[in-house]
Design an enzyme around this catalytic site. Structure first.
Site, mmCIF file in Angstrom:
data_model
loop_
_atom_site.group_PDB
_atom_site.id
_atom_site.type_symbol
_atom_site.label_atom_id
_atom_site.label_comp_id
_atom_site.label_asym_id
_atom_site.label_seq_id
_atom_site.Cartn_x
_atom_site.Cartn_y
_atom_site.Cartn_z
ATOM 1 N N ASN A 61 11.658 27.498 14.790
ATOM 2 C CA ASN A 61 10.878 27.646 13.599
ATOM 3 C C ASN A 61 11.012 29.149 12.948
ATOM 4 O O ASN A 61 10.132 29.797 13.190
ATOM 5 C CB ASN A 61 9.497 27.199 13.555
ATOM 6 C CG ASN A 61 8.778 27.157 12.307
ATOM 7 O OD1 ASN A 61 9.194 27.279 11.215
ATOM 8 N ND2 ASN A 61 7.443 26.877 12.394
ATOM 9 N N TRP A 62 11.895 29.298 11.834
ATOM 10 C CA TRP A 62 11.955 30.800 11.367
ATOM 11 C C TRP A 62 10.772 31.201 10.330
ATOM 12 O O TRP A 62 10.992 32.073 9.860
ATOM 13 C CB TRP A 62 13.388 30.829 10.894
ATOM 14 C CG TRP A 62 14.267 31.007 11.896
ATOM 15 C CD1 TRP A 62 14.106 31.155 13.339
ATOM 16 C CD2 TRP A 62 15.680 31.289 11.972
ATOM 17 N NE1 TRP A 62 15.236 31.295 14.044
ATOM 18 C CE2 TRP A 62 16.319 31.137 13.099
ATOM 19 C CE3 TRP A 62 16.799 31.343 10.738
ATOM 20 C CZ2 TRP A 62 17.693 31.215 13.507
ATOM 21 C CZ3 TRP A 62 18.093 31.381 10.994
ATOM 22 C CH2 TRP A 62 18.405 31.371 12.333
ATOM 23 N N LYS A 63 10.027 30.124 10.117
ATOM 24 C CA LYS A 63 8.882 30.281 9.089
ATOM 25 C C LYS A 63 9.348 30.991 7.721
ATOM 26 O O LYS A 63 10.572 30.984 7.436
ATOM 27 C CB LYS A 63 7.778 31.102 9.679
ATOM 28 C CG LYS A 63 7.476 30.449 11.058
ATOM 29 C CD LYS A 63 6.131 30.891 11.667
ATOM 30 C CE LYS A 63 5.902 30.081 12.907
ATOM 31 N NZ LYS A 63 4.590 30.466 13.442
ATOM 32 N N HIS A 109 2.970 21.307 10.495
ATOM 33 C CA HIS A 109 2.981 22.572 11.127
ATOM 34 C C HIS A 109 1.646 23.057 11.079
ATOM 35 O O HIS A 109 0.899 23.023 9.828
ATOM 36 C CB HIS A 109 3.938 23.437 10.683
ATOM 37 C CG HIS A 109 4.020 24.796 11.773
ATOM 38 N ND1 HIS A 109 3.021 25.977 11.552
ATOM 39 C CD2 HIS A 109 4.754 25.012 12.692
ATOM 40 C CE1 HIS A 109 3.112 26.556 12.635
ATOM 41 N NE2 HIS A 109 3.937 26.223 13.073
ATOM 42 N N GLU A 163 0.334 25.899 10.085
ATOM 43 C CA GLU A 163 0.404 26.744 8.979
ATOM 44 C C GLU A 163 0.359 26.070 7.623
ATOM 45 O O GLU A 163 -0.394 26.370 6.793
ATOM 46 C CB GLU A 163 1.332 27.543 9.117
ATOM 47 C CG GLU A 163 1.336 28.716 10.302
ATOM 48 C CD GLU A 163 2.318 29.338 10.728
ATOM 49 O OE1 GLU A 163 3.367 29.233 10.011
ATOM 50 O OE2 GLU A 163 2.360 29.903 11.913
ATOM 51 N N GLU A 189 1.319 21.668 19.394
ATOM 52 C CA GLU A 189 1.092 23.051 19.188
ATOM 53 C C GLU A 189 -0.286 23.410 19.188
ATOM 54 O O GLU A 189 -0.807 23.299 18.117
ATOM 55 C CB GLU A 189 1.832 23.438 17.834
ATOM 56 C CG GLU A 189 3.395 23.297 17.987
ATOM 57 C CD GLU A 189 3.976 24.095 17.178
ATOM 58 O OE1 GLU A 189 4.951 24.837 17.527
ATOM 59 O OE2 GLU A 189 3.865 24.233 15.701
ATOM 60 N N GLY A 248 1.671 32.040 17.801
ATOM 61 C CA GLY A 248 1.797 33.638 17.357
ATOM 62 C C GLY A 248 0.785 34.458 17.887
ATOM 63 O O GLY A 248 0.561 35.644 17.451
ATOM 64 N N SER A 261 3.793 30.411 21.446
ATOM 65 C CA SER A 261 4.076 31.646 21.911
ATOM 66 C C SER A 261 5.039 31.436 23.187
ATOM 67 O O SER A 261 4.930 31.593 24.453
ATOM 68 C CB SER A 261 2.708 32.254 22.713
ATOM 69 O OG SER A 261 2.067 32.732 21.506
ATOM 70 N N GLY A 302 8.526 29.960 17.433
ATOM 71 C CA GLY A 302 8.524 30.815 16.314
ATOM 72 C C GLY A 302 9.133 31.930 16.615
ATOM 73 O O GLY A 302 10.404 32.288 16.544
ATOM 74 N N GLY A 303 8.167 33.092 16.819
ATOM 75 C CA GLY A 303 8.698 34.398 17.049
ATOM 76 C C GLY A 303 9.963 34.715 17.822
ATOM 77 O O GLY A 303 10.743 35.195 17.526
#
Ligand code: PGA
Length: 251
Positions: free
Chosen positions: A10-12, A96, A98, A168, A174, A214, A235-236
């Site tokens: 997920n590149w957000k 998600h 966010e 999640e 994150g 994470s 993600g990251g």
């Protein structure tokens, strides 16, 4: 029943179109020959057509990070399932944390978006998870049960055959804090049982349940060794293809 693991990035709101294309190409190169793992990346919607073209014919599949539930119309700023599908994407993330936190995505919206995704022929990756406060108050299972019940309300068995569920925990996204193997094991077992009770044993066995929060090259192996974990939403650590490939090649 074997479930092919899915490792999704997920590149957000990172990477412009050209940057996304470069990363996607690099990832496609690095993942050549990867067997028995499905790979998906979710760049910004703006990059979906470019990235889809760049990875066509490779192992890498493409997903959107969100969609709107209407098919078309006067909905300024929104993107429909058909638009996403026509851009070459096969998956879409829904709900998600966010989106839930900053953009008001409720379980009712998740339900409508999941319906829209399926109608457009997309594979919905429905995200659920408890906050730190909810976990501390021992409401984790209550919250997850509600997210599944309300988010997947009214679906027939056949309709959600392709569904992917992503657990999640919000407190692990994150933050560098990963849920422990025991915590993940307990929740994933619970989710599979919930699917069995609400839908059917067959569906529960077929549905992929991803873990997200994470995930890194150095913890992916432990997480993937858990019986009910069928992949990861990253993600990251998915932003750099040379790092992400180490998650994809966890075996
Ligand atoms: P993270 O994000 O891997 O950076 O924790 C996961 C996600 O938001 O899907």
């Amino acid at each position: 029943m074997s479930r092919t693991p899915l490792i999704a990035g997920n590149w957000k709101m990172h990477k412009t179109g050209p940057e996304a294309v470069d990363s996607a190409k690099r990832l496609a190169q690095l993942s050549e020959g990867v067997a028995d793992v499905d790979i998906m990346i979710a760049p910004t919607s703006l990059a979906l057509p470019l990235v889809s073209q760049a990875v066509a014919g490779t192992q890498v599949r493409v997903g959107a990070q969100n969609l709107y539930f209407e098919k078309q119309g006067a909905f300024t700023g929104e993107v429909s399932g058909d638009m996403i599908r026509a851009a070459g994407a096969e998956y879409v993330l829904i709900g998600h944390s966010e989106r839930r936190q900053f953009f008001g995505d409720t379980d009712a919206l998740v339900c409508r978006k999941t319906r829209a995704a399926l109608d457009a022929g997309l594979i919905p990756v429905v995200c659920i998870g408890e906050t730190e406060k909810e976990r501390d108050e021992e409401k984790t299972f209550f919250v997850l049960d509600k997210q599944v019940s309300d988010g997947l309300k009214g679906f027939g068995l056949e309709e959600i055959r392709t569904l992917v569920l992503a657990y999640e925990p919000v407190w692990a996204i994150g933050t560098g804090k990963t849920a422990s193997v025991e915590q993940v094991e307990e929740v994933h077992r619970f989710l599979r049982k919930t699917l069995e009770e609400k839908f059917s044993g067959a569906l529960a066995k077929e549905t992929r349940i991803l873990y997200g929060g994470s995930v890194k090259p150095d913890n992916v192996k432990d997480l993937m060794s858990i019986e009910d974990v069928d992949g990861a939403l990253v993600g990251g650590a998915s932003l750099d293809a040379d790092k992400f490939i180490n998650i994809i090649r966890y075996q």
